[in-house]
Motif scaffolding. Sequence first.
Motif, PDB file in Angstrom:
ATOM      1  N   LYS A 173      -5.287   5.126  12.656  1.00  0.00           N
ATOM      2  CA  LYS A 173      -5.002   3.760  11.843  1.00  0.00           C
ATOM      3  C   LYS A 173      -5.649   3.907  10.805  1.00  0.00           C
ATOM      4  O   LYS A 173      -6.990   3.962  10.369  1.00  0.00           O
ATOM      5  CB  LYS A 173      -5.796   2.671  12.746  1.00  0.00           C
ATOM      6  CG  LYS A 173      -5.778   1.389  12.195  1.00  0.00           C
ATOM      7  CD  LYS A 173      -6.406   0.206  13.065  1.00  0.00           C
ATOM      8  CE  LYS A 173      -5.963  -1.307  12.575  1.00  0.00           C
ATOM      9  NZ  LYS A 173      -6.572  -2.445  13.403  1.00  0.00           N
ATOM     10  N   GLY A 174      -5.076   3.978   9.608  1.00  0.00           N
ATOM     11  CA  GLY A 174      -5.428   4.269   8.164  1.00  0.00           C
ATOM     12  C   GLY A 174      -4.612   5.473   7.605  1.00  0.00           C
ATOM     13  O   GLY A 174      -3.943   6.133   8.358  1.00  0.00           O
ATOM     14  N   PRO A 175      -4.923   5.779   6.468  1.00  0.00           N
ATOM     15  CA  PRO A 175      -4.464   6.920   5.613  1.00  0.00           C
ATOM     16  C   PRO A 175      -4.620   8.454   6.624  1.00  0.00           C
ATOM     17  O   PRO A 175      -5.737   8.185   7.192  1.00  0.00           O
ATOM     18  CB  PRO A 175      -4.930   7.027   4.213  1.00  0.00           C
ATOM     19  CG  PRO A 175      -5.430   5.648   4.110  1.00  0.00           C
ATOM     20  CD  PRO A 175      -5.758   4.734   5.466  1.00  0.00           C
ATOM     21  N   SER A 313      -0.202  10.892   2.078  1.00  0.00           N
ATOM     22  CA  SER A 313      -1.314  10.391   3.023  1.00  0.00           C
ATOM     23  C   SER A 313      -1.168   9.084   3.399  1.00  0.00           C
ATOM     24  O   SER A 313      -1.852   8.024   3.395  1.00  0.00           O
ATOM     25  CB  SER A 313      -2.756  10.407   2.491  1.00  0.00           C
ATOM     26  OG  SER A 313      -3.597  10.345   3.637  1.00  0.00           O
ATOM     27  N   ASP A 315      -0.465   5.410   5.658  1.00  0.00           N
ATOM     28  CA  ASP A 315      -0.849   4.549   6.929  1.00  0.00           C
ATOM     29  C   ASP A 315       0.388   4.590   7.724  1.00  0.00           C
ATOM     30  O   ASP A 315       1.131   3.647   7.363  1.00  0.00           O
ATOM     31  CB  ASP A 315      -1.463   3.588   6.381  1.00  0.00           C
ATOM     32  CG  ASP A 315      -2.275   2.831   7.822  1.00  0.00           C
ATOM     33  OD1 ASP A 315      -2.121   3.309   8.808  1.00  0.00           O
ATOM     34  OD2 ASP A 315      -2.893   1.892   7.555  1.00  0.00           O
ATOM     35  N   TRP A 317       0.238   3.516  10.992  1.00  0.00           N
ATOM     36  CA  TRP A 317      -0.195   2.183  11.955  1.00  0.00           C
ATOM     37  C   TRP A 317       0.624   0.885  11.304  1.00  0.00           C
ATOM     38  O   TRP A 317       0.797   0.801  10.276  1.00  0.00           O
ATOM     39  CB  TRP A 317      -1.658   2.061  11.663  1.00  0.00           C
ATOM     40  CG  TRP A 317      -2.016   1.091  12.852  1.00  0.00           C
ATOM     41  CD1 TRP A 317      -2.452   1.180  14.359  1.00  0.00           C
ATOM     42  CD2 TRP A 317      -2.175  -0.364  12.988  1.00  0.00           C
ATOM     43  NE1 TRP A 317      -2.805   0.107  14.917  1.00  0.00           N
ATOM     44  CE2 TRP A 317      -2.447  -0.746  13.922  1.00  0.00           C
ATOM     45  CE3 TRP A 317      -1.766  -1.336  11.895  1.00  0.00           C
ATOM     46  CZ2 TRP A 317      -2.966  -2.299  14.403  1.00  0.00           C
ATOM     47  CZ3 TRP A 317      -2.151  -2.678  11.969  1.00  0.00           C
ATOM     48  CH2 TRP A 317      -2.345  -3.233  13.438  1.00  0.00           C
TER      49      TRP A 317
END
Length: 342
Positions: A173-175, A313, A315, A317
């Motif tokens: 969850k996130g980059p 990069s 995300d 999610w």
Amino acid sequence: MYSELSPSQDRWFRFRMDWKRRRYRARAIAKARELSCVKRARWGREAILLFCTIRNERDRIDWFLKHYRDLGVDHFLFVDNGSDDGTLDTLLAQPDASVWNTPASYRASRFGLDWLNWLMLRHARGHWCVVADADELLIYPHWQTRPLRALTDWLDAQGQPILPAMMLELYPKGPLHTAHVPPGTDPLTALQWFDPGNYTIARKPLLDCLLIQGGPRARAFFADQPNRAPTLTKLPLVKWDMHNTWVNSTHSILPRHLNAVYARGAGERISGALLHTKFLPQIVDRAPMEKARAEHFGNAPVFDAYYDAVAQSPDLWCAQSARFTGWEQLEELGLISRGGWA
């Protein structure tokens, strides 16, 4: 769910695929000259073997070995394709591993399949074998409490020489670059999310196999060309016969009848999952290099946009993402099945 072929169509497809099988076996024998054995260890007649082509996976390899040793793999057979990050030295230090290396083109060897087909023709006959990439971790119903030997004994009793699995792509969850995992540790500490739905399934009559597509790469990178999305169907556990040969990664195999691992009528057959741990932070830095190497896709320029997107990069999610909790969750979602293995 699937329309049946006419007897004449089925005979024609079997004939065509038998010639393909012979051709791929001949290719594998010819490609054997590209491999140099740098370490050969012994294994028993009943050993469960694992075959893997690998390149520059030093950060993953320790956990990969631990995971499969814990499952019950007895011996590893690696093809190292020119690693320069210490992967080869790590493999050579393993007492339960045999290692071949080659600087030859991964793409020109049908993405390593010619090498694996040769090694399996030479060494795998009669053995239950796992075939997995370094970023693929096999799980199946009851995998924490029942070793591979229990599963293969049950499959033998059922007369089923293959365990199919869906590749389940995990992501943070996130980059992507923020999903830090210390080398040699469990990648699932950072890659905890997956897509619980958005999958399509179709039958490929020529090979009599299933084609599953979808997941995070399909929605994030191939939304406008879903047919280009990676295939998620895998056959990672197989009892090898001298007549077998891989066709397209471990998505399909010949002889053709071996691909019929799904239930055609009522009921279900056992299946597992390959936890795909590709989206560790290293992928961000490796994407431009892999784009330049152009070794991983048959029509490499078509996938340039994919590499460019990964290098940013992203995300992956989304609001529909689910946190991975275990095989029971996947069974509830219909992504794996116990079949008759209660």
